[in-house]
Design a protein around this motif. Structure first.
Motif, PDB file in Angstrom:
ATOM      1  N   ARG A   1       7.326   1.267  20.366  1.00 24.37           N
ATOM      2  CA  ARG A   1       6.370   1.939  19.465  1.00 24.37           C
ATOM      3  C   ARG A   1       4.960   1.780  20.035  1.00 24.37           C
ATOM      4  O   ARG A   1       4.655   0.821  20.735  1.00 24.37           O
ATOM      5  N   HIS A   2       4.094   2.690  19.649  1.00 27.76           N
ATOM      6  CA  HIS A   2       2.685   2.575  20.021  1.00 27.76           C
ATOM      7  C   HIS A   2       2.075   1.388  19.282  1.00 27.76           C
ATOM      8  O   HIS A   2       2.320   1.194  18.087  1.00 27.76           O
ATOM      9  N   ASP A   3       1.282   0.607  20.004  1.00 27.44           N
ATOM     10  CA  ASP A   3       0.689  -0.600  19.443  1.00 27.44           C
ATOM     11  C   ASP A   3      -0.559  -0.301  18.609  1.00 27.44           C
ATOM     12  O   ASP A   3      -0.989  -1.137  17.823  1.00 27.44           O
ATOM     13  N   GLU A   4      -1.122   0.881  18.776  1.00 24.17           N
ATOM     14  CA  GLU A   4      -2.299   1.279  17.995  1.00 24.17           C
ATOM     15  C   GLU A   4      -2.171   2.745  17.641  1.00 24.17           C
ATOM     16  O   GLU A   4      -1.843   3.575  18.497  1.00 24.17           O
ATOM     17  N   ILE A   5      -2.423   3.054  16.373  1.00 22.69           N
ATOM     18  CA  ILE A   5      -2.378   4.439  15.910  1.00 22.69           C
ATOM     19  C   ILE A   5      -3.531   4.693  14.946  1.00 22.69           C
ATOM     20  O   ILE A   5      -3.980   3.799  14.234  1.00 22.69           O
TER      21      ILE A   5
ATOM     22  N   THR B   1       0.836  -1.196   0.000  1.00 22.97           N
ATOM     23  CA  THR B   1       0.000   0.000   0.000  1.00 22.97           C
ATOM     24  C   THR B   1       0.872   1.248   0.000  1.00 22.97           C
ATOM     25  O   THR B   1       1.706   1.420   0.891  1.00 22.97           O
ATOM     26  N   ALA B   2       0.651   2.100  -0.986  1.00 22.72           N
ATOM     27  CA  ALA B   2       1.341   3.393  -1.029  1.00 22.72           C
ATOM     28  C   ALA B   2       0.620   4.344  -0.084  1.00 22.72           C
ATOM     29  O   ALA B   2      -0.606   4.463  -0.120  1.00 22.72           O
ATOM     30  N   MET B   3       1.404   5.015   0.771  1.00 22.36           N
ATOM     31  CA  MET B   3       0.857   5.972   1.726  1.00 22.36           C
ATOM     32  C   MET B   3       1.568   7.300   1.494  1.00 22.36           C
ATOM     33  O   MET B   3       2.765   7.419   1.728  1.00 22.36           O
ATOM     34  N   ILE B   4       0.803   8.269   0.989  1.00 24.62           N
ATOM     35  CA  ILE B   4       1.362   9.530   0.522  1.00 24.62           C
ATOM     36  C   ILE B   4       0.938  10.654   1.464  1.00 24.62           C
ATOM     37  O   ILE B   4      -0.231  10.750   1.844  1.00 24.62           O
ATOM     38  N   ASN B   5       1.908  11.508   1.823  1.00 30.54           N
ATOM     39  CA  ASN B   5       1.686  12.595   2.784  1.00 30.54           C
ATOM     40  C   ASN B   5       0.992  12.076   4.050  1.00 30.54           C
ATOM     41  O   ASN B   5      -0.016  12.640   4.500  1.00 30.54           O
ATOM     42  N   PRO B   6       1.539  11.011   4.641  1.00 23.45           N
ATOM     43  CA  PRO B   6       0.900  10.378   5.798  1.00 23.45           C
ATOM     44  C   PRO B   6       1.089  11.164   7.083  1.00 23.45           C
ATOM     45  O   PRO B   6       2.035  11.946   7.224  1.00 23.45           O
ATOM     46  N   LYS B   7       0.167  10.933   8.019  1.00 21.03           N
ATOM     47  CA  LYS B   7       0.310  11.523   9.347  1.00 21.03           C
ATOM     48  C   LYS B   7      -0.396  10.644  10.373  1.00 21.03           C
ATOM     49  O   LYS B   7      -1.335   9.914  10.038  1.00 21.03           O
ATOM     50  N   ILE B   8       0.072  10.736  11.599  1.00 21.10           N
ATOM     51  CA  ILE B   8      -0.584  10.059  12.711  1.00 21.10           C
ATOM     52  C   ILE B   8      -1.501  11.075  13.383  1.00 21.10           C
ATOM     53  O   ILE B   8      -1.071  12.166  13.751  1.00 21.10           O
ATOM     54  N   LEU B   9      -2.766  10.700  13.528  1.00 23.48           N
ATOM     55  CA  LEU B   9      -3.755  11.584  14.147  1.00 23.48           C
ATOM     56  C   LEU B   9      -3.819  11.377  15.660  1.00 23.48           C
ATOM     57  O   LEU B   9      -4.051  12.319  16.407  1.00 23.48           O
ATOM     58  N   SER B  10      -3.657  10.114  16.089  1.00 23.61           N
ATOM     59  CA  SER B  10      -3.669   9.819  17.526  1.00 23.61           C
ATOM     60  C   SER B  10      -2.938   8.506  17.778  1.00 23.61           C
ATOM     61  O   SER B  10      -2.777   7.686  16.876  1.00 23.61           O
ATOM     62  N   TRP B  11      -2.508   8.354  19.033  1.00 18.62           N
ATOM     63  CA  TRP B  11      -1.752   7.181  19.456  1.00 18.62           C
ATOM     64  C   TRP B  11      -2.510   6.500  20.586  1.00 18.62           C
ATOM     65  O   TRP B  11      -3.057   7.177  21.460  1.00 18.62           O
ATOM     66  N   GLY B  12      -2.488   5.167  20.589  1.00 14.00           N
ATOM     67  CA  GLY B  12      -3.022   4.428  21.728  1.00 14.00           C
ATOM     68  C   GLY B  12      -2.079   4.566  22.913  1.00 14.00           C
ATOM     69  O   GLY B  12      -0.928   4.997  22.770  1.00 14.00           O
ATOM     70  N   ASP B  13      -2.541   4.174  24.088  1.00 14.64           N
ATOM     71  CA  ASP B  13      -1.743   4.302  25.305  1.00 14.64           C
ATOM     72  C   ASP B  13      -0.647   3.248  25.416  1.00 14.64           C
ATOM     73  O   ASP B  13       0.387   3.487  26.021  1.00 14.64           O
ATOM     74  N   ARG B  14      -0.867   2.091  24.832  1.00 17.48           N
ATOM     75  CA  ARG B  14       0.057   0.964  25.000  1.00 17.48           C
ATOM     76  C   ARG B  14       1.271   1.102  24.081  1.00 17.48           C
ATOM     77  O   ARG B  14       1.133   1.270  22.875  1.00 17.48           O
TER      78      ARG B  14
ATOM     79  N   GLN C   1      -7.382   8.504   2.861  1.00 13.18           N
ATOM     80  CA  GLN C   1      -7.668   7.281   3.610  1.00 13.18           C
ATOM     81  C   GLN C   1      -7.492   7.562   5.091  1.00 13.18           C
ATOM     82  O   GLN C   1      -6.594   8.308   5.499  1.00 13.18           O
ATOM     83  N   HIS C   2      -8.337   6.955   5.889  1.00  8.57           N
ATOM     84  CA  HIS C   2      -8.300   7.101   7.342  1.00  8.57           C
ATOM     85  C   HIS C   2      -8.402   5.692   7.911  1.00  8.57           C
ATOM     86  O   HIS C   2      -9.329   4.958   7.566  1.00  8.57           O
ATOM     87  N   GLN C   3      -7.436   5.304   8.769  1.00  6.20           N
ATOM     88  CA  GLN C   3      -7.424   3.945   9.300  1.00  6.20           C
ATOM     89  C   GLN C   3      -6.927   3.939  10.729  1.00  6.20           C
ATOM     90  O   GLN C   3      -6.194   4.845  11.147  1.00  6.20           O
ATOM     91  N   ILE C   4      -7.284   2.876  11.431  1.00  2.00           N
ATOM     92  CA  ILE C   4      -6.668   2.558  12.710  1.00  2.00           C
ATOM     93  C   ILE C   4      -5.802   1.333  12.458  1.00  2.00           C
ATOM     94  O   ILE C   4      -6.291   0.306  11.971  1.00  2.00           O
ATOM     95  N   LEU C   5      -4.510   1.463  12.741  1.00  2.00           N
ATOM     96  CA  LEU C   5      -3.557   0.373  12.530  1.00  2.00           C
ATOM     97  C   LEU C   5      -3.119  -0.157  13.891  1.00  2.00           C
ATOM     98  O   LEU C   5      -2.954   0.609  14.841  1.00  2.00           O
ATOM     99  N   THR C   6      -2.890  -1.469  13.953  1.00  2.00           N
ATOM    100  CA  THR C   6      -2.467  -2.095  15.196  1.00  2.00           C
ATOM    101  C   THR C   6      -1.305  -3.040  14.938  1.00  2.00           C
ATOM    102  O   THR C   6      -1.040  -3.439  13.809  1.00  2.00           O
ATOM    103  N   GLY C   7      -0.619  -3.390  16.019  1.00  2.00           N
ATOM    104  CA  GLY C   7       0.414  -4.416  15.989  1.00  2.00           C
ATOM    105  C   GLY C   7       1.544  -4.112  15.020  1.00  2.00           C
ATOM    106  O   GLY C   7       2.043  -2.989  14.936  1.00  2.00           O
ATOM    107  N   PHE C   8       1.924  -5.144  14.268  1.00  2.00           N
ATOM    108  CA  PHE C   8       3.083  -5.056  13.379  1.00  2.00           C
ATOM    109  C   PHE C   8       2.900  -3.999  12.289  1.00  2.00           C
ATOM    110  O   PHE C   8       3.837  -3.282  11.948  1.00  2.00           O
ATOM    111  N   VAL C   9       1.705  -3.885  11.744  1.00  2.00           N
ATOM    112  CA  VAL C   9       1.462  -2.898  10.680  1.00  2.00           C
ATOM    113  C   VAL C   9       1.569  -1.481  11.243  1.00  2.00           C
ATOM    114  O   VAL C   9       2.124  -0.585  10.591  1.00  2.00           O
ATOM    115  N   ALA C  10       1.110  -1.259  12.474  1.00  2.00           N
ATOM    116  CA  ALA C  10       1.284   0.050  13.116  1.00  2.00           C
ATOM    117  C   ALA C  10       2.774   0.343  13.300  1.00  2.00           C
ATOM    118  O   ALA C  10       3.221   1.480  13.114  1.00  2.00           O
ATOM    119  N   ARG C  11       3.545  -0.673  13.641  1.00  2.00           N
ATOM    120  CA  ARG C  11       5.003  -0.520  13.807  1.00  2.00           C
ATOM    121  C   ARG C  11       5.642  -0.124  12.477  1.00  2.00           C
ATOM    122  O   ARG C  11       6.474   0.785  12.429  1.00  2.00           O
TER     123      ARG C  11
END
Length: 185
Positions: free
Chosen positions: A113-117, A80-93, A129-139
């Motif tokens: 690293r945060h486990d959820e973003i 997946t190409a991710m262009i001009n990406p940004k993190i909007l929020s981070w999980g606590d873990r 695109q707007h997503q919540i990523l977890t685990g290895f993909v969030a890393r």
């Protein structure tokens, strides 16, 4: 066959610079560059690759998780190409786990690293695109986003004791020792 890109290695100044925003996503040059990034990541057994690693100052990266010799337990996903990406929020873990980098060959590190973003980016068609990523993909996302800001995983380790040679990492992986646990003697 798509031509592979030459990787910038540790010490190359582009790896320490902030990348420039991509203005025209749908141009043939950008689309071809995306294809070449995907092919280069696959040929190098990477699970992600950022434009600065290919000597290009653009806020663009590929997330391409799949099992391979460098990451045998990676989850499968389409590149997946991710262009001009940004993190909007981070999980606590925050989780400390292994990372390597195509631009820092021969080295692995335990990186927190945060486990959820929650993220936002443009896809290769220019769609937001707007997503919540977890685990290895969030890393992967956080690792590649760091590249766009001139940060390498070696900057994120808490101590140099968390850096391992690739050979020692592979030995631990082959012994299936729990990472972060007691080390084999």
């Amino acid at each position: 066959m798509t031509q592979l890109l030459e990787l910038a290695l540790l010490g190359n100044p582009i790896l320490r610079q902030s990348a420039q925003k991509v203005e025209s996503i749908e141009t043939p040059d950008v689309q071809q560059f995306i294809d070449r990034l995907i092919a280069t990541a696959a040929a190098s057994h990477g699970v992600g690759i950022a434009a600065p690693q290919a000597r290009t100052s653009s806020r663009l990266f590929i997330v391409a998780s799949r099992p391979n010799p460098r990451y045998p337990h990676a989850p499968e996903m389409e590149p997946t190409a991710m262009i001009n990406p940004k993190i909007l929020s981070w999980g606590d873990r925050v989780v400390k786990d292994w990372e390597g980098c195509l631009s820092v060959p021969g080295l692995r590190g335990l990186v927190p690293r945060h486990d959820e973003i929650e993220v936002e980016y443009r896809d290769r068609g220019g769609n937001l695109q707007h997503q919540i990523l977890t685990g290895f993909v969030a890393r992967i996302f956080q690792h590649e986003l760091d590249h766009l800001d001139g940060i390498l995983f070696i900057d994120r380790v808490e101590t140099t004791r968390d850096l391992y040679s690739e050979a020692e990492y592979q030995r631990l992986l082959n012994l299936q020792q729990p990472f972060g646990g007691s080390q084999p003697k």
